[in-house]
Design a protein around this motif. Structure first.
Motif, PDB file in Angstrom:
ATOM      1  N   SER A 181     -42.253  42.026   3.258  1.00 34.47           N
ATOM      2  CA  SER A 181     -42.989  41.005   2.512  1.00 34.47           C
ATOM      3  C   SER A 181     -42.987  39.709   3.303  1.00 34.47           C
ATOM      4  O   SER A 181     -42.006  39.372   3.979  1.00 34.47           O
ATOM      5  CB  SER A 181     -42.356  40.781   1.131  1.00 34.47           C
ATOM      6  N   ALA A 182     -44.090  38.985   3.215  1.00 28.41           N
ATOM      7  CA  ALA A 182     -44.215  37.718   3.930  1.00 28.41           C
ATOM      8  C   ALA A 182     -43.370  36.631   3.275  1.00 28.41           C
ATOM      9  O   ALA A 182     -43.000  36.728   2.094  1.00 28.41           O
ATOM     10  CB  ALA A 182     -45.678  37.286   3.965  1.00 28.41           C
ATOM     11  N   VAL A 183     -43.100  35.587   4.024  1.00 30.18           N
ATOM     12  CA  VAL A 183     -42.282  34.481   3.527  1.00 30.18           C
ATOM     13  C   VAL A 183     -42.868  33.892   2.254  1.00 30.18           C
ATOM     14  O   VAL A 183     -42.161  33.679   1.261  1.00 30.18           O
ATOM     15  CB  VAL A 183     -42.150  33.380   4.610  1.00 30.18           C
ATOM     16  N   SER A 184     -44.181  33.651   2.251  1.00 26.30           N
ATOM     17  CA  SER A 184     -44.819  33.010   1.098  1.00 26.30           C
ATOM     18  C   SER A 184     -44.940  33.929  -0.102  1.00 26.30           C
ATOM     19  O   SER A 184     -45.294  33.481  -1.191  1.00 26.30           O
ATOM     20  CB  SER A 184     -46.210  32.502   1.492  1.00 26.30           C
ATOM     21  N   GLU A 185     -44.628  35.224   0.077  1.00 24.31           N
ATOM     22  CA  GLU A 185     -44.805  36.196  -0.997  1.00 24.31           C
ATOM     23  C   GLU A 185     -43.485  36.855  -1.390  1.00 24.31           C
ATOM     24  O   GLU A 185     -43.485  37.914  -2.025  1.00 24.31           O
ATOM     25  CB  GLU A 185     -45.818  37.256  -0.554  1.00 24.31           C
ATOM     26  N   THR A 186     -42.364  36.221  -1.043  1.00 19.95           N
ATOM     27  CA  THR A 186     -41.054  36.811  -1.274  1.00 19.95           C
ATOM     28  C   THR A 186     -40.204  35.930  -2.172  1.00 19.95           C
ATOM     29  O   THR A 186     -40.114  34.715  -1.972  1.00 19.95           O
ATOM     30  CB  THR A 186     -40.314  37.022   0.062  1.00 19.95           C
ATOM     31  N   ASP A 187     -39.582  36.552  -3.160  1.00 18.66           N
ATOM     32  CA  ASP A 187     -38.524  35.908  -3.935  1.00 18.66           C
ATOM     33  C   ASP A 187     -37.217  36.224  -3.211  1.00 18.66           C
ATOM     34  O   ASP A 187     -36.754  37.370  -3.250  1.00 18.66           O
ATOM     35  CB  ASP A 187     -38.510  36.482  -5.359  1.00 18.66           C
TER      36      ASP A 187
END
Length: 534
Positions: free
Chosen positions: A157-163
């Motif tokens: 998962s990308a940085v902007s799409e990861t919790d």
């Protein structure tokens, strides 16, 4: 009323459409508004004592213990939520990462059932599956279900799409490799971190890939061809991902079979239309409401919303915005879709007309530079713009920077962009840095629709594991769609009428020779001469 509905959905990451709800509030006007909005969104109204997903009351504390469950088995069902119009809330969802994953898993019975079938029917244990999706509780629960079925699983998962908390919790499971940030890394650009993780999951060697946007499929074909020697097939989740793989197929560049999961009815008709519609409208309102100190927020009702693109996502955004009282105008190049918008009760207009009047603009096309710098200059001062679903630079952030627009963050997930001279000094408010607002500024689509999407992904995996799939883009079969839908329908307490034992060719309702204008002889039972004529 709007805040109560948004709070109900947000508290459990739940879907309003198809849910059961009760409205037991004292004020008659509030009761009427809630009832109307819930019905427009597709909720099924029930009495609170019957057990509902959402119970709307004056004060949640006084009625919490009267709220029932959903009618599902306790191991699979989600407990009901009680929402007070005073802002109070009673929810059984925990706040820790593990409890949030467990909550999501409890709301995914269709995926669990299909995953069990995957495990039972797999030709061998340990098949390696790579999952490239937004990493939040639902994706983590999905990865665990695949591992429970005997698969070796890796998640990217990308940085902007990861919790990060979810990534850290998932990484504790030794069956699952996690290629996603587990904590903030401010020392390196996100693009570098993402590229490293994307390369790493391909080097991990997945045999099957569940992709989002076809980014890993394209990376394997363009820069890491060694991954293709082990990759037997992929399932693509999104409209924006199916488009490039179809282009690859047309050019003869696609070297693996790809199932267009996005095109399955159990995905598009629910995830795109309902889930993304609800989550994007609610996320936009949540972001603006949270920024109320710098941007006075008066609610969706009465606001002018322009929805650019009237595919399933645009239709869903328009539906939920209108249900909360927005005046919706649709910008669409396809005259059939524009006509559909009119018949759905919205306006349809060219972008020059629609954008100039809009308070909120939502791009819902999944097409690069849908809203370019010129279109941004059409917006009125203070207009809000967001992307529903989306791809990189669907709002032309790159072009705006290159042409001198000035950016400053004024609130979490809210950036003010000012046009360069010689334009007038107008400012446009861009949400979530132009990314998909529902998963960048919110928790993504509700659990119930992701249950359908993940179950459809599992059905695609089962198909890919069968021998004989050629390189190219394939649709999921109707029988697979029906199998997924049947599992979800049963879990939600619904049923279908049994099909007739004998079906007529072509689906005719009666023998073809029985028609309105038969002769009297045939009506009296005279045999029909089937001798061929020359």
């Amino acid at each position: 009323m709007e805040r109560a509905i948004r709070a109900a959905a947000r508290a459990g990451n739940r879907l309003i459409t198809g849910s059961t709800a009760s409205v037991d509030v004292t004020d008659a006007d509030a009761r009427a508004l809630l009832t109307t909005a819930l019905r427009r969104m597709g909720a099924r109204l029930r009495h609170r004592d019957d057990g509902v997903d959402f119970a709307f009351v004056d004060r949640a504390g006084e009625a919490a213990d009267r709220t029932g469950g959903t009618g599902l088995e306790p191991a699979r069902g989600l407990a009901g939520l009680t929402v007070g119009l005073d802002g109070s809330m009673h929810s059984h969802r925990g706040i820790s990462a593990d409890s949030r994953i467990a909550w999501a898993a409890a709301g995914m019975p269709a995926t669990a059932r299909l995953a069990e079938q995957l495990g039972a029917g797999a030709t061998r244990r340990g098949v390696r599956i790579g999952v490239s999706l937004v990493l939040e509780p639902k994706t983590a629960a999905f990865a665990r279900l695949l591992a429970d079925a005997g698969c070796s699983v890796a998640v990217f998962s990308a940085v902007s799409e990861t919790d990060p908390e979810i990534a850290e919790e998932l990484a504790r499971d030794e069956r699952i490799a996690v290629f996603a940030p587990r904590k903030a890394d401010h020392g390196r650009p996100a693009s570098i971190v993402d590229a490293e993780h994307a390369a790493a999951i391909l080097d991990w060697g997945p045999e099957y890939l569940i992709d989002d946007g076809a980014h890993l499929i394209r990376l394997a074909h363009s820069e890491r061809p060694a991954a293709l020697s082990r990759l037997h097939g992929a399932a693509e989740e999104t409209t924006s991902g199916v488009r490039p793989v179809r282009e690859m197929e047309a050019l003869g560049d696609l070297r693996i079979p790809v199932i267009a999961v996005n095109d399955a009815r159990t995905k598009t008709d629910f995830d795109n239309l309902i889930g993304t519609g609800q989550s994007c409208v609610f996320a936009i309102a949540d972001v603006l409401d949270d920024a109320n100190e710098v941007l006075p927020y008066s609610g969706i009702a009465g606001a002018r919303w322009a929805v650019v693109g009237y595919g399933p996502v645009g239709q869903g955004v328009a539906r939920f915005a209108a249900a909360l009282g927005a005046e919706v105008v649709v910008v669409e190049q396809d005259p059939v879709r524009a006509l559909t918008a009119l018949h759905d009760g919205h306006e349809a207009a060219p972008r020059e007309t629609a954008l100039a009047r809009a308070d909120v603009v939502v791009s819902a096309t999944g097409v690069w530079h849908t809203v370019d710098a010129h279109a941004m200059s059409m917006l009125r001062d203070g207009a809000v713009i967001a992307v529903a679903g989306g791809i990189d630079d669907e709002i032309a952030i790159d072009e705006m920077r290159a042409t001198g627009w000035a950016e400053r963050e004024i609130a979490p997930s809210v950036s003010e962009w000012r046009a360069p001279a010689p334009h007038d000094d107008r400012a446009v408010l861009v949400l979530a840095q132009g990314g998909g607002v529902n998963y960048t500024a919110g928790e993504g689509n509700p659990i119930e629709v992701m249950d359908l999407s993940f179950a459809t992904q599992v059905a695609a995996l089962v198909r890919l594991m069968k021998p004989g799939a050629a390189a190219g883009v394939h649709r999921l079969s109707e029988s697979d769609e029906r199998r997924v839908a049947a599992a979800a329908l049963e879990a939600r307490g619904g049923g279908v009428d049994p099909e007739p034992r004998m079906k007529r060719a072509g689906g005719a309702a009666q023998p073809w020779a029985v028609h309105r204008y038969r002769s009297h002889a045939q009506r009296d039972g005279t045999a029909i001469d089937r001798t061929p004529t020359l």
